[in-house]
Design a protein around this motif. Structure first.
Motif, short mmCIF file in Angstrom:
data_model
loop_
_atom_site.label_atom_id
_atom_site.label_comp_id
_atom_site.label_asym_id
_atom_site.label_seq_id
_atom_site.Cartn_x
_atom_site.Cartn_y
_atom_site.Cartn_z
N MET A 170 31.09 47.69 25.55
CA MET A 170 30.78 47.07 26.83
C MET A 170 30.09 45.74 26.55
SD MET A 170 28.53 48.36 30.07
CE MET A 170 29.71 49.57 30.53
N SER A 171 30.43 44.75 27.31
CA SER A 171 29.82 43.44 27.15
C SER A 171 28.79 43.20 28.26
CB SER A 171 30.89 42.35 27.23
OG SER A 171 31.40 42.28 28.55
N ARG A 172 27.97 42.17 28.09
CA ARG A 172 27.00 41.80 29.12
C ARG A 172 27.72 41.41 30.41
NH1 ARG A 172 21.73 41.06 27.26
NH2 ARG A 172 21.58 41.11 25.00
N ASP A 173 28.87 40.75 30.26
CA ASP A 173 29.64 40.37 31.45
C ASP A 173 30.09 41.60 32.23
OD1 ASP A 173 29.37 37.64 31.10
OD2 ASP A 173 31.20 37.47 29.92
N THR A 174 30.51 42.63 31.52
CA THR A 174 30.91 43.88 32.17
C THR A 174 29.72 44.50 32.89
OG1 THR A 174 32.60 44.28 30.50
CG2 THR A 174 31.91 46.17 31.82
N LEU A 175 28.57 44.50 32.23
CA LEU A 175 27.36 45.05 32.83
C LEU A 175 26.96 44.26 34.07
CD1 LEU A 175 25.16 47.16 32.70
CD2 LEU A 175 23.93 45.69 31.10
N ARG A 176 27.04 42.93 33.99
CA ARG A 176 26.75 42.10 35.16
C ARG A 176 27.69 42.43 36.31
NH1 ARG A 176 26.60 37.99 31.11
NH2 ARG A 176 24.45 37.56 30.56
N GLY A 177 28.95 42.63 35.99
CA GLY A 177 29.92 42.98 37.01
C GLY A 177 29.60 44.31 37.68
#
Length: 62
Positions: A1-8
C-alpha cells in the motif's frame, strides 16, 4: 500500500468516522514527530526569518 492509496482511503471515510480514523493514525506517529500543521508552521517561520520579518523577544518586550 502506498501513501497515495492511504490518502485516497481517508477521502472516502464517512465524515462521522474521521475522528476515530485520526486517533488510530496518531497511534503510529512517534510522540516527538511534528504533525503536518506544525511542519507547515515551521516552514512558514523559516521563510519569515529569511525575509527578516520576525522580531526577537527582546524587541517585542522592549
Amino acid at each position: 500500500m502506498s501513501r497515495d492509496t492511504l490518502r485516497g482511503l481517508v477521502e472516502i471515510v464517512d465524515e462521522k468516522e474521521i475522528d476515530t480514523v485520526c486517533r488510530i493514525l496518531l497511534k503510529f506517529v512517534e510522540e516527538d514527530a511534528a504533525l503536518p500543521d506544525e511542519v507547515e508552521a515551521i516552514r512558514e517561520a523559516r521563510q519569515e526569518i529569511e525575509r527578516g520579518e520576525l522580531f526577537s523577544h527582546e524587541d517585542v518586550w522592549a
